[in-house]
Design an enzyme around this catalytic site. Structure first.
Site, short mmCIF file in Angstrom:
data_model
loop_
_atom_site.label_atom_id
_atom_site.label_comp_id
_atom_site.label_asym_id
_atom_site.label_seq_id
_atom_site.Cartn_x
_atom_site.Cartn_y
_atom_site.Cartn_z
CE LYS A 138 1.65 4.92 -3.26
NZ LYS A 138 0.89 4.29 -2.20
CG HIS B 139 5.86 -1.76 -7.39
ND1 HIS B 139 5.93 -2.87 -6.59
CD2 HIS B 139 5.24 -0.80 -6.68
CE1 HIS B 139 5.39 -2.58 -5.44
NE2 HIS B 139 4.95 -1.35 -5.46
CG HIS C 293 0.87 -4.33 -6.81
ND1 HIS C 293 1.31 -3.05 -6.74
CD2 HIS C 293 0.00 -4.48 -5.78
CE1 HIS C 293 0.74 -2.43 -5.72
NE2 HIS C 293 -0.07 -3.29 -5.12
N1 ARG Z 1 -4.06 -1.84 -1.96
C1 ARG Z 1 -3.29 -2.51 -0.93
C2 ARG Z 1 -1.80 -2.45 -1.25
O1 ARG Z 1 -1.43 -2.32 -2.39
C3 ARG Z 1 -3.65 -3.97 -0.78
C4 ARG Z 1 -5.07 -4.25 -0.41
C5 ARG Z 1 -5.22 -5.57 0.22
N2 ARG Z 1 -6.57 -5.97 0.41
C6 ARG Z 1 -7.31 -5.64 1.43
N3 ARG Z 1 -8.57 -6.10 1.46
N4 ARG Z 1 -6.89 -4.90 2.41
O2 ARG Z 1 -1.01 -2.53 -0.33
#
Ligand code: ARG
Length: 570
Positions: free
Chosen positions: A131, A134, A137
């Site tokens: 992905k 963007h 983030h």
């Molecule tokens: N990868 C996830 C996202 O972009 C966020 C992860 C957050 N951290 C976690 N330990 N769940 O939505």
């Protein structure tokens, strides 16, 4: 030099002198001290109201009695106003002592040993494989990077973690699509965009041919089972995604100690499920396994799907335990948008039910609000996606235009423009408290005069420029030249900078550092306009240069702590 503590100590001496017999007085007098709304009312105010009961006397009377005992005029003079005893620093003395304290170890001003011997895990960025990076983030990356730096500065050992989103059935589909229609070179070149195209095509074709879904699942199973070909392609997808992300991390100067993501934790979920079972926490629900959280007013936490696949929560439970056992953290922070608030409350509750009390005491979801761009929400649905690398590149270009106009003679314009452009974006992200939504506007972020990154950086460069022009001055500083209001306002802000950093760590709020640094920059500019720094009186010049030097260093530290560079010429 902690002025607040010194005034508190002084107040303590005065209390003991005025009321030698008194019992039951508060221990921590520093906690009682207030900063008066107007500096004309003093540097600190000591409210006497809470002493009234123990001393059986009205607050104004207590203030009078205390004032009569003052014996250390080199620190302060006092005034009684109602039930307050107002302390005014001895200005010359304050300037001398504060500057000596800062300049003895300038780059350490604001640091502490609060976190000595303690470890903090700071998880941020946590991007998803295949992905694009963007604007959504941006906040997690920038807040996390700043918190890591702030914790480091407060003496903690930190572990920065990018918890990659690299597990899930969609990767099976992507692999399947790649095997059918993909081209290695094209993916190499097109990166994430190319992977997305494959994924979209898969979903389109699967509508007409449902057997594709089955094939996609089979490919995911291959990843799970460690099939070499599947793993090779999957790893390469990750490498390509990370290669793009690294460009952004490079621009932002963000680093990580670990990239252990969901795929690593998926391998550690067996034990989690066994433990949940042994502890009687797992419940059947239509063939799936859940932990019931009704008693805590939350929906159930899904642990296993009916086909036995693990879920986002399952992997997060494994990750939390892994971090505790690997890093022995005293604090574990998750910098994630507030939309995942429920996810984290469920996660911490399940861990607590498993008997891991540290989840309640030491884990924290550090959430933040939404980012929109020039008034438009960031949503894939409407097709309005602002990509971070493009945004940063735009910022760089725009900053370059401004710099070319403002400082045509500057040598390394490109590099400075990068620092200023990226800094403008980062600053805008850390300008307000986390939970507040951010609306990003170019004109606002890149304004050299408002409360912006470029403004603070410019002030830093101004300090550097003043110091470059300084004569080889060996005169002893005359601190009487720093007793005016502007110099004192600046000194006061410098003296309170360490409190701001400590509070930023306690509340996980980088904006407190942004604000403190910006206030210093504003006060410096005021001082700069009101006073001739390179005065002909050598003693006054030496004192003002010291003040400039202290500002330069503290602004540099503040910028660093929120993730900005400090160019010496702009
Ligand atoms: N990868 C996830 C996202 O972009 C966020 C992860 C957050 N951290 C976690 N330990 N769940 O939505």
């Amino acid at each position: 030099m902690d002025m607040k503590q010194r005034i508190a100590d002084l107040a303590g001496d005065m209390l003991r002198a005025a009321f030698p017999e008194a019992q039951g007085l508060p221990e921590d007098l520093a906690a009682l001290l207030e900063v008066p709304p107007d500096p004309a009312m003093g540097d600190y105010a000591f409210p006497c109201f809470k002493l009234s009961k123990a001393l059986r006397m009205g607050p104004p009377m207590i203030a009078q009695k205390l004032a009569a005992t003052l014996e250390k005029p080199e620190i302060a003079r006092v005034e009684c106003v109602g039930g307050y005893l107002n302390f005014f620093f001895n200005r010359e003395n304050f300037a001398r002592e504060l500057l000596a304290a800062i300049l003895a170890a300038p780059e350490k001003w604001g640091s502490s040993e609060d976190g000595k011997g303690k470890t903090a895990c700071v998880e941020y960025s946590s991007i998803n494989i295949a992905k694009r990076f963007h604007l959504g983030h941006l906040s997690t990356t920038v807040i996390g990077n700043s918190l890591k730096r702030i914790y480091d500065f407060q003496g903690w050992k930190t572990v920065s973690i990018n918890y990659l989103g690299d597990w899930g059935t969609q990767f099976g589909k992507m692999l399947c699509a790649y095997k059918k229609w993909g081209d290695r070179e094209q993916v190499e070149k097109g990166g994430v965009d190319e992977m997305t195209k494959l994924y979209v095509r898969f979903n389109d074709e699967a509508k007409a041919d449902p057997s594709l879904e089955e094939e996609g699942r089979a490919w995911f199973k291959k990843i799970e089972d460690g099939d070499p070909e599947a793993l090779e392609i999957f790893q390469w997808f990750k490498d390509v995604t990370l290669r793009d992300a690294m460009k952004v991390y490079g621009l932002l100067d963000v680093k990580f100690d670990s990239y252990d993501g969901e795929s690593v934790m998926a391998q550690k979920t067996g034990r989690v499920i066994r433990e949940l079972e042994e502890k009687g926490l797992l419940k059947d629900s239509d063939g799936a396994k859940i932990v019931d959280l009704e008693a805590y007013g939350m929906p159930p936490c899904l642990i296993l799907k009916s086909d036995g696949a693990t879920l986002y929560h399952t992997r997060d439970i494994a990750a939390a335990i892994y971090r505790k056992e690997t890093y022995h953290f005293n604090k574990s922070l998750y910098i994630v948008a507030y939309q995942q608030d429920l996810h984290f409350r469920q996660l911490f509750k399940v861990l607590e039910l498993m008997g891991y009390d540290w989840a309640r005491d030491e884990c924290e979801h550090v959430s933040f609000g939404m980012v929109s761009y020039e008034g438009q929400a960031m949503a894939t649905r409407t097709g309005h996606v602002v990509l971070l690398d493009e945004l940063l590149t735009r910022a760089w270009e725009k900053a370059l235009e401004i710099i070319k106009e403002k400082s045509p003679g500057l040598e390394n314009k490109e590099e400075v423009a990068r620092q200023v452009g990226v800094g403008a974006v980062v600053y805008a992200t850390l300008q307000n408290n986390r939970i507040k939504d951010i609306d990003f506007w170019w004109d606002r972020a890149l304004n050299f005069d408002g409360e912006t990154g470029p403004y603070v950086q410019y002030t830093f460069a101004r300090c550097c420029s003043v110091l470059r022009k300084a004569p080889d001055n060996t005169a002893a500083p005359d601190y009487a030249a720093l007793t005016d209001d502007e110099s004192q306002a600046l000194l006061r802000l410098l003296s309170r900078f360490p409190e701001a950093v400590a509070e930023a760590a306690q509340r996980n709020e980088p904006y407190l550092v942004t604000r403190a640094t910006t206030e210093i920059a504003k006060a410096y500019n005021k001082f700069y306009y009101e006073h001739r720094i390179l005065d002909d009186d050598a003693g006054a010049t030496a004192a003002r240069l010291q003040l400039t030097d202290a500002c330069r260093q503290v602004i540099k530290t503040g910028l660093y702590l929120i993730g900005l560079s400090a160019p010496e010429r702009m």
